[in-house]
Design a protein around this motif. Structure first.
Motif, PDB file in Angstrom:
ATOM      1  N   ASP A   2       0.829  -1.209   0.000  1.00  0.00           N
ATOM      2  CA  ASP A   2       0.000   0.000   0.000  1.00  0.00           C
ATOM      3  C   ASP A   2       0.860   1.254   0.000  1.00  0.00           C
ATOM      4  N   GLN A   3       0.428   2.237  -0.776  1.00  0.00           N
ATOM      5  CA  GLN A   3       1.073   3.542  -0.771  1.00  0.00           C
ATOM      6  C   GLN A   3       0.538   4.328   0.420  1.00  0.00           C
ATOM      7  N   PRO A   4       1.410   5.107   1.122  1.00  0.00           N
ATOM      8  CA  PRO A   4       0.881   5.926   2.219  1.00  0.00           C
ATOM      9  C   PRO A   4      -0.059   6.981   1.650  1.00  0.00           C
ATOM     10  N   ARG A   5      -1.257   7.057   2.202  1.00  0.00           N
ATOM     11  CA  ARG A   5      -2.234   8.033   1.707  1.00  0.00           C
ATOM     12  C   ARG A   5      -2.023   9.362   2.411  1.00  0.00           C
ATOM     13  N   SER A   6      -2.081  10.426   1.615  1.00  0.00           N
ATOM     14  CA  SER A   6      -1.954  11.738   2.232  1.00  0.00           C
ATOM     15  C   SER A   6      -3.304  12.094   2.860  1.00  0.00           C
ATOM     16  N   ILE A   7      -3.223  12.775   3.970  1.00  0.00           N
ATOM     17  CA  ILE A   7      -4.435  13.141   4.713  1.00  0.00           C
ATOM     18  C   ILE A   7      -5.104  14.301   4.000  1.00  0.00           C
ATOM     19  N   LYS A   8      -6.408  14.192   3.773  1.00  0.00           N
ATOM     20  CA  LYS A   8      -7.152  15.276   3.143  1.00  0.00           C
ATOM     21  C   LYS A   8      -7.916  16.043   4.222  1.00  0.00           C
ATOM     22  N   ILE A   9      -7.834  17.351   4.106  1.00  0.00           N
ATOM     23  CA  ILE A   9      -8.515  18.225   5.062  1.00  0.00           C
ATOM     24  C   ILE A   9      -9.656  18.907   4.328  1.00  0.00           C
ATOM     25  N   THR A  10     -10.847  18.858   4.896  1.00  0.00           N
ATOM     26  CA  THR A  10     -11.976  19.541   4.256  1.00  0.00           C
ATOM     27  C   THR A  10     -12.451  20.719   5.097  1.00  0.00           C
ATOM     28  N   ASP A  11     -12.128  20.726   6.375  1.00  0.00           N
ATOM     29  CA  ASP A  11     -12.575  21.795   7.276  1.00  0.00           C
ATOM     30  C   ASP A  11     -11.561  22.950   7.237  1.00  0.00           C
ATOM     31  N   PRO A  12     -11.990  24.137   6.792  1.00  0.00           N
ATOM     32  CA  PRO A  12     -11.066  25.284   6.739  1.00  0.00           C
ATOM     33  C   PRO A  12     -10.447  25.639   8.097  1.00  0.00           C
ATOM     34  N   LYS A  13     -11.165  25.404   9.204  1.00  0.00           N
ATOM     35  CA  LYS A  13     -10.619  25.713  10.534  1.00  0.00           C
ATOM     36  C   LYS A  13      -9.417  24.811  10.841  1.00  0.00           C
TER      37      LYS A  13
END
Length: 160
Positions: A2-13
């Motif tokens: 598995d490739q390390p998945r980058s964390i996605k941020i959806t909350d602007p705060k």
């Protein structure tokens, strides 16, 4: 595997908090922060809002970044003004701020750094022919971002 998945941020705060930490760690250009926010997966309108908030909170300051970058590259890596200018342009720093940052480098220190650079390189150049030797030294200093006229002056006056 598995490739390390980058964390996605959806909350602007959350994005703002992470960006504040990112900027507090070291000086950043607006473009570096913008790229990082895109990498984190935030929306363009949220990104511009976060950048505005970082500027208001003094976490992000292009002039401060340009000065820190110029001084750091000169003091740590002995880069010349041409190479520093190119680096700042790649970071999309405005020309006015680049000029000011380069003016912050003391001319005497600049000439001393160039002289040290050439002396150090001269001790490793094995070329016997005088003109070829000077050419090699000049090319080396130019590759480090120093101006051709200054290099010629230093070579002439230091007898290298």
């Amino acid at each position: 595997m598995d490739q390390p998945r980058s964390i996605k941020i959806t909350d602007p705060k959350v994005g703002l908090a992470k960006a504040e930490h990112y900027c507090a760690y070291q000086e950043r250009s607006q473009q570096e922060v913008r790229d990082k926010l895109y990498e984190w997966g935030l929306w363009p309108d949220a990104i511009e809002q976060i950048i505005s908030q970082l500027i208001e909170g003094n976490f992000l300051n292009e002039a401060r970044f340009a000065n820190a970058y110029a001084q750091g590259k000169f003091n740590q890596k002995a880069w010349g003004k041409i190479k520093i200018k190119q680096g700042l342009k790649l970071k999309r720093v405005p020309d006015v701020l680049i000029k000011k940052a380069l003016l912050g480098i003391d001319l005497d220190d600049y000439l001393a750094a160039l002289t040290r650079l050439l002396q150090k390189k001269a001790s490793t150049v094995t070329e016997k022919h005088e003109l070829k030797r000077r050419y090699k030294l000049q090319q080396y200093a130019m590759s480090r971002g120093y101006e051709a006229e200054l290099i010629a002056d230093v070579l002439k006056n230091s007898g290298l």
